[in-house]
Write an enzyme that holds these catalytic residues in place. Sequence first.
Site, short mmCIF file in Angstrom:
data_model
loop_
_atom_site.label_atom_id
_atom_site.label_comp_id
_atom_site.label_asym_id
_atom_site.label_seq_id
_atom_site.Cartn_x
_atom_site.Cartn_y
_atom_site.Cartn_z
CD GLU A 18 -2.95 -2.35 -6.86
OE1 GLU A 18 -1.83 -2.74 -7.06
OE2 GLU A 18 -2.75 -1.77 -6.56
CE LYS B 138 -3.52 -2.41 -3.64
NZ LYS B 138 -2.26 -2.24 -3.84
CB ALA C 118 -0.86 0.43 1.57
#
Length: 219
Positions: free
Chosen positions: A103, A94, A83
């Site tokens: 993601e 992110k 992160a």
Amino acid sequence: MTQDELKKAVGWAALEYVKPGTVVGVGTGSTASHFIDALGTMKDKIEGAVSSSEASTEKLKSLGIPVFDCNEVDSLDIYVDGADEINAQMQMIKGGGAALTREKIIAAVAKKFICIIDASKQVDVLGKFPLPVEVIPMARSYVARELVKLGGTPVYRQNVITDNGNVILDVHNLAILNPIELENKINAIAGVVTVGLFANRGANVVLVGTSDGVKTITE
Ligand code: 5RP
């Protein structure tokens, strides 16, 4: 310890969460890259991985780990990723590596999000790190104007096209006091593919690399 050594320590510590015989969700970035190295040592014990970027896919394959399309798996036990910032509620920014959309999809599919970070990523209030927003190219200017209305300063990330063929706006000057509300508002702007705020779906476990060793935070 250097920042990279701290990233390596958490990347390897995440192996503890990998169950034999499963497909593992794999993130993107320098910390996730250490996790992929670690996963390589278990390649004969797992079924394979679902990857969040072309870069991670290439590395997984180079280590002999089979990579599945996300549509081929019904559920994933875990998703392991880094992160850019994380708060005490395990909500994250992110997308520093431009892989935020894939993601977020894999994080949604996975039962557990294992976030691997060095201690520099921990913050009280999200927003010092510019918030990435993936945008359909033709909507770039419109979305930028809407982001200004929300109080941010969007900056077009030059020379970056995402794996999905889109562009990134990095939104500066935000102090994100209500991450869920902001995530929902930005996602509702026409032309936005994904905002890199992971607030509705945060992490379940955080492994923090510190000079005193790896610390584990759970819900
Ligand atoms: C990529 C990401 C990464 O997880 C984030 O940028 C952290 O990267 P690193 O592990 O290299 O510090 O969201 O899109």
